[in-house]
Write an enzyme that holds these catalytic residues in place. Sequence first.
Site, PDB file in Angstrom:
ATOM      1  N   ASN A   9       0.840  -1.196   0.000  1.00  0.00           N
ATOM      2  CA  ASN A   9       0.000   0.000   0.000  1.00  0.00           C
ATOM      3  C   ASN A   9       0.882   1.255   0.000  1.00  0.00           C
ATOM      4  OD1 ASN A   9      -1.621   2.179   0.803  1.00  0.00           O
ATOM      5  ND2 ASN A   9      -3.007   0.851   1.950  1.00  0.00           N
ATOM      6  N   GLU A  37      -0.472 -14.103   2.210  1.00  0.00           N
ATOM      7  CA  GLU A  37      -1.838 -14.399   2.612  1.00  0.00           C
ATOM      8  C   GLU A  37      -1.996 -13.995   4.079  1.00  0.00           C
ATOM      9  OE1 GLU A  37      -4.904 -18.000   3.347  1.00  0.00           O
ATOM     10  OE2 GLU A  37      -2.943 -18.526   2.516  1.00  0.00           O
ATOM     11  N   ASP A  66       0.023  -3.840  10.378  1.00  0.00           N
ATOM     12  CA  ASP A  66      -1.325  -4.319  10.110  1.00  0.00           C
ATOM     13  C   ASP A  66      -2.264  -3.412  10.884  1.00  0.00           C
ATOM     14  OD1 ASP A  66      -2.668  -6.448   8.499  1.00  0.00           O
ATOM     15  OD2 ASP A  66      -3.746  -6.656  10.396  1.00  0.00           O
ATOM     16  N   SER A  67      -3.238  -2.886  10.185  1.00  0.00           N
ATOM     17  CA  SER A  67      -4.067  -1.867  10.805  1.00  0.00           C
ATOM     18  C   SER A  67      -5.492  -1.978  10.304  1.00  0.00           C
ATOM     19  CB  SER A  67      -3.495  -0.488  10.487  1.00  0.00           C
ATOM     20  OG  SER A  67      -3.205  -0.389   9.104  1.00  0.00           O
ATOM     21  N   PHE A 155      -5.877   8.432   3.433  1.00  0.00           N
ATOM     22  CA  PHE A 155      -6.348   7.326   2.597  1.00  0.00           C
ATOM     23  C   PHE A 155      -7.406   6.536   3.362  1.00  0.00           C
ATOM     24  CE2 PHE A 155      -4.310   3.514   4.513  1.00  0.00           C
ATOM     25  CZ  PHE A 155      -3.436   4.119   5.398  1.00  0.00           C
ATOM     26  N   TYR A 157     -10.269   5.015   5.258  1.00  0.00           N
ATOM     27  CA  TYR A 157     -11.469   5.524   5.919  1.00  0.00           C
ATOM     28  C   TYR A 157     -11.277   6.934   6.474  1.00  0.00           C
ATOM     29  CZ  TYR A 157     -12.781   0.574   5.718  1.00  0.00           C
ATOM     30  OH  TYR A 157     -13.073  -0.699   5.292  1.00  0.00           O
ATOM     31  N   ASP A 158     -10.148   7.580   6.208  1.00  0.00           N
ATOM     32  CA  ASP A 158      -9.871   8.917   6.769  1.00  0.00           C
ATOM     33  C   ASP A 158     -10.994   9.937   6.552  1.00  0.00           C
ATOM     34  OD1 ASP A 158      -7.496   8.257   7.981  1.00  0.00           O
ATOM     35  OD2 ASP A 158      -6.219   8.985   6.356  1.00  0.00           O
ATOM     36  N   ARG A 184      -0.997   4.787  13.724  1.00  0.00           N
ATOM     37  CA  ARG A 184       0.283   4.433  13.089  1.00  0.00           C
ATOM     38  C   ARG A 184       1.416   5.305  13.616  1.00  0.00           C
ATOM     39  NH1 ARG A 184      -1.743   4.549   8.649  1.00  0.00           N
ATOM     40  NH2 ARG A 184      -2.177   2.323   8.681  1.00  0.00           N
TER      41      ARG A 184
HETATM   42  P1  ITT Z   1      -0.499  -4.183   3.234  1.00  0.00           P
HETATM   43  O1  ITT Z   1      -1.164  -5.364   3.925  1.00  0.00           O
HETATM   44  O2  ITT Z   1       0.209  -4.560   1.979  1.00  0.00           O
HETATM   45  O3  ITT Z   1       0.347  -3.369   4.160  1.00  0.00           O
HETATM   46  P2  ITT Z   1      -3.204  -3.111   3.233  1.00  0.00           P
HETATM   47  O4  ITT Z   1      -3.803  -1.796   2.836  1.00  0.00           O
HETATM   48  O5  ITT Z   1      -3.929  -4.357   2.771  1.00  0.00           O
HETATM   49  O6  ITT Z   1      -1.675  -3.152   2.753  1.00  0.00           O
HETATM   50  P3  ITT Z   1      -3.863  -3.810   5.951  1.00  0.00           P
HETATM   51  O7  ITT Z   1      -4.150  -5.238   5.653  1.00  0.00           O
HETATM   52  O8  ITT Z   1      -3.126  -3.469   7.204  1.00  0.00           O
HETATM   53  O9  ITT Z   1      -3.028  -3.131   4.783  1.00  0.00           O
HETATM   54  O10 ITT Z   1      -5.251  -3.033   5.931  1.00  0.00           O
HETATM   55  C1  ITT Z   1      -5.301  -1.722   6.372  1.00  0.00           C
HETATM   56  C2  ITT Z   1      -6.615  -1.080   5.940  1.00  0.00           C
HETATM   57  O11 ITT Z   1      -7.205  -0.421   7.069  1.00  0.00           O
HETATM   58  C3  ITT Z   1      -6.356   0.010   4.917  1.00  0.00           C
HETATM   59  O12 ITT Z   1      -6.375  -0.500   3.601  1.00  0.00           O
HETATM   60  C4  ITT Z   1      -7.487   0.987   5.218  1.00  0.00           C
HETATM   61  O13 ITT Z   1      -8.684   0.540   4.628  1.00  0.00           O
HETATM   62  C5  ITT Z   1      -7.633   0.878   6.735  1.00  0.00           C
HETATM   63  N1  ITT Z   1      -6.734   1.837   7.422  1.00  0.00           N
HETATM   64  C6  ITT Z   1      -5.621   1.529   8.164  1.00  0.00           C
HETATM   65  N2  ITT Z   1      -5.009   2.638   8.576  1.00  0.00           N
HETATM   66  C7  ITT Z   1      -5.723   3.668   8.097  1.00  0.00           C
HETATM   67  C8  ITT Z   1      -5.582   5.066   8.160  1.00  0.00           C
HETATM   68  O14 ITT Z   1      -4.546   5.640   8.775  1.00  0.00           O
HETATM   69  N3  ITT Z   1      -6.500   5.819   7.565  1.00  0.00           N
HETATM   70  C9  ITT Z   1      -7.525   5.264   6.918  1.00  0.00           C
HETATM   71  N4  ITT Z   1      -7.733   3.961   6.779  1.00  0.00           N
HETATM   72  C10 ITT Z   1      -6.836   3.157   7.362  1.00  0.00           C
END
Ligand code: ITT
Length: 202
Positions: A9, A37, A66-67, A155, A157-158, A184
């Site tokens: 991402n 996965e 992971d967030s 990005f 849900y911000d 984060r």
């Molecule tokens: P990687 O696993 O490759 O790092 P990803 O986007 O799939 O990329 P995650 O599995 O950790 O990462 O999912 C995180 C999702 O949570 C992210 O795509 C957003 O939809 C949401 N998210 C996390 N942090 C956020 C933030 O700071 N602001 C807005 N949405 C957030």
Amino acid sequence: MRIIVATTNKKKFKEMQRILEREGIKAVFPEERIEVEERGNSFLENACIKAEAYYEYFNTPVIADDSGLVVDALDGYPGIYSSRFYSLEFGGKEKLIGSPDVVNVKKLLKLLKGQKNRKARFVAVVFFRGKEAGVFASAECEGIILEEPRGDKGFGYDPVFQPLGFDKSMAELEPWEKDSISHRGKALKKLSLLLKSCGKLL
Ligand code: ITT
């Protein structure tokens, strides 16, 4: 210190790079995309799985994040499924038209329509994997889900997340403001302190 960020991402990477730079850590985007996965049942498990996969491939120190967004009225969903919420059976699948971020937000607002309890929190677990061991840190950012998207920074849900104590959405905050209160930003600051104090182990 130069560390690969175990992510696909780009927007998440930019944030991590910006935060880590202030901590004196040079973060680089992976030269190759690694398919991982995310089979874990928690943010911690998934952060660890991503960090291990990238460490194994690049054989150099990595940090994974992971967030996600945890919404009280939705029993904690989208949670660990935040990036692909639109595709879950939970709440009904949405067609992917345009970007996943936009469709995820659309589904969230639909599910919360008329809902009074709009409490939610962003959660981040960041996991560092070094030569001998790994360490992690986590943090949360409390807030509420707005009725309509606002702002175009950030990005995910911000645009629909208003952090506690602010009258702006996360997408209306300046990047430094977001970093100072975000899940984060706080998790990476904790991780950087850990790395400084137990760096020799890693
Ligand atoms: P990687 O696993 O490759 O790092 P990803 O986007 O799939 O990329 P995650 O599995 O950790 O990462 O999912 C995180 C999702 O949570 C992210 O795509 C957003 O939809 C949401 N998210 C996390 N942090 C956020 C933030 O700071 N602001 C807005 N949405 C957030």
